[in-house]
Design an enzyme around this catalytic site. Sequence first.
Site, PDB file in Angstrom:
ATOM      1  N   HIS A 115       0.872  -1.179   0.000  1.00 37.40           N
ATOM      2  CA  HIS A 115       0.000   0.000   0.000  1.00 37.40           C
ATOM      3  C   HIS A 115       0.902   1.220   0.000  1.00 37.40           C
ATOM      4  O   HIS A 115       1.758   1.356   0.877  1.00 37.40           O
ATOM      5  CB  HIS A 115      -0.890  -0.023   1.245  1.00 37.40           C
ATOM      6  CG  HIS A 115      -1.688   1.221   1.443  1.00 37.40           C
ATOM      7  ND1 HIS A 115      -2.370   1.859   0.435  1.00 37.40           N
ATOM      8  CD2 HIS A 115      -1.925   1.961   2.571  1.00 37.40           C
ATOM      9  CE1 HIS A 115      -2.982   2.924   0.919  1.00 37.40           C
ATOM     10  NE2 HIS A 115      -2.721   3.018   2.201  1.00 37.40           N
ATOM     11  N   HIS A 117       1.244   5.635  -0.425  1.00 36.90           N
ATOM     12  CA  HIS A 117       0.609   6.953  -0.458  1.00 36.90           C
ATOM     13  C   HIS A 117       1.348   7.820  -1.476  1.00 36.90           C
ATOM     14  O   HIS A 117       1.413   9.044  -1.321  1.00 36.90           O
ATOM     15  CB  HIS A 117       0.655   7.614   0.921  1.00 36.90           C
ATOM     16  CG  HIS A 117      -0.337   7.047   1.901  1.00 36.90           C
ATOM     17  ND1 HIS A 117      -0.607   7.649   3.105  1.00 36.90           N
ATOM     18  CD2 HIS A 117      -1.129   5.954   1.854  1.00 36.90           C
ATOM     19  CE1 HIS A 117      -1.519   6.939   3.760  1.00 36.90           C
ATOM     20  NE2 HIS A 117      -1.841   5.887   3.026  1.00 36.90           N
ATOM     21  N   GLU A 139       5.986   1.101 -22.471  1.00 39.73           N
ATOM     22  CA  GLU A 139       6.789  -0.111 -22.269  1.00 39.73           C
ATOM     23  C   GLU A 139       6.577  -0.728 -20.880  1.00 39.73           C
ATOM     24  O   GLU A 139       6.551  -1.950 -20.717  1.00 39.73           O
ATOM     25  CB  GLU A 139       8.274   0.225 -22.488  1.00 39.73           C
ATOM     26  CG  GLU A 139       9.246  -0.934 -22.310  1.00 39.73           C
ATOM     27  CD  GLU A 139       9.152  -1.993 -23.408  1.00 39.73           C
ATOM     28  OE1 GLU A 139       8.397  -1.783 -24.383  1.00 39.73           O
ATOM     29  OE2 GLU A 139       9.821  -3.038 -23.271  1.00 39.73           O
TER      30      GLU A 139
HETATM   31  C1  LIG Z   1      -0.960   9.270   7.656  1.00 43.67           C
HETATM   32  S1  LIG Z   1      -1.897   8.085   8.488  1.00 43.67           S
HETATM   33  C2  LIG Z   1      -2.382   6.974   7.228  1.00 43.67           C
HETATM   34  C3  LIG Z   1      -3.131   5.770   7.721  1.00 43.67           C
HETATM   35  O1  LIG Z   1      -4.348   6.147   8.280  1.00 43.67           O
HETATM   36  C4  LIG Z   1      -3.401   4.781   6.624  1.00 43.67           C
HETATM   37  O2  LIG Z   1      -3.895   5.423   5.472  1.00 43.67           O
HETATM   38  C5  LIG Z   1      -2.223   3.940   6.252  1.00 43.67           C
HETATM   39  O3  LIG Z   1      -1.936   3.751   5.109  1.00 43.67           O
HETATM   40  C6  LIG Z   1      -1.369   3.284   7.263  1.00 43.67           C
HETATM   41  O4  LIG Z   1      -2.092   2.628   8.225  1.00 43.67           O
HETATM   42  P1  LIG Z   1      -1.328   1.883   9.391  1.00 43.67           P
HETATM   43  O5  LIG Z   1      -2.393   1.392  10.300  1.00 43.67           O
HETATM   44  O6  LIG Z   1      -0.398   2.861  10.062  1.00 43.67           O
HETATM   45  O7  LIG Z   1      -0.531   0.768   8.742  1.00 43.67           O
HETATM   46 ZN   LIG Z   2      -3.266   4.430   3.605  1.00 50.47          ZN
END
Ligand SMILES: CSC[C@@H](O)[C@@H](O)C(=O)COP(=O)(O)O
Ligand SMILES: [Zn+2]
Length: 237
Positions: A115, A117, A139
């Site tokens: 996951h 961000h 590509e």
């Molecule tokens: C900046 S806090 C982000 C979290 O709420 C969440 O989105 C995340 O990706 C991580 O969750 P986590 O429980 O710390 O593993």
């Molecule tokens: Zn998250």
Amino acid sequence: MSEADNLVISQDPTHPANLIPELCRLFYNIGWVTGTGGGICIRDNDKVYIAPSGVQKERIEPTHIFVLPYPQVQSPSPHTDRVFLRRPALDLKESACTPLFWNSFDLRNAGSCIHTHSQHAVMATLLWKGSVFTISHQEMIKGVRIGGVGKALSYLDTLVIPIIENTPNEEDLKDSMAAAMEEYPDAAGVLVRRHGVYVWGLDWQKAKTQTECLDYLFEIGVKMKLAGLPTILEEQI
Ligand SMILES: CSC[C@@H](O)[C@@H](O)C(=O)COP(=O)(O)O
Ligand SMILES: [Zn+2]
């Protein structure tokens, strides 16, 4: 030290409890898991290794890792207690991403899920206002697998990644992520609007390289769109 601690203490650098801290440091350095957000889990057959919630992901140590059996006695819903084989001694909670990671195991037989961000992923969800991100004739599409776990896509395939809407609590994304995975069985990941992306693979290596390819495609797609270039070419080149 308890007997369960042996599940996370190993001299082997490829042990999941050693890999998760190492990979989180790498991901921190490229902006994928800053500010405690994002993460990675690894499933080794019947054991799932998960990082703690709300901690600086680049400072995790092997002894901070949770180990859960797979499958669970009953499938973990976001709001029910899970079964653990090992919990850290510190007062930590498992990642809020756990139910989302579980989708990748249950619905794709994944061995790892990442996951991020990444701002490239978030910008893609802002510029693609509908329910999918699409791009063709790049590509890096060849580095993505059908459904994240099948054959590699071809240069001539159009990449389609579903976008779901964010929720205030991460765990509440479980059902909409599962619905998107069912509606788009060929997709290797799910974008979450104004939040990030989930990407999985058969093992951590494939999850990592696919996330890298997708992140590259989100970045170049965003740049192309901002430059007024089409991201889908109709003609075969
Ligand atoms: C900046 S806090 C982000 C979290 O709420 C969440 O989105 C995340 O990706 C991580 O969750 P986590 O429980 O710390 O593993
Ligand atoms: Zn998250």
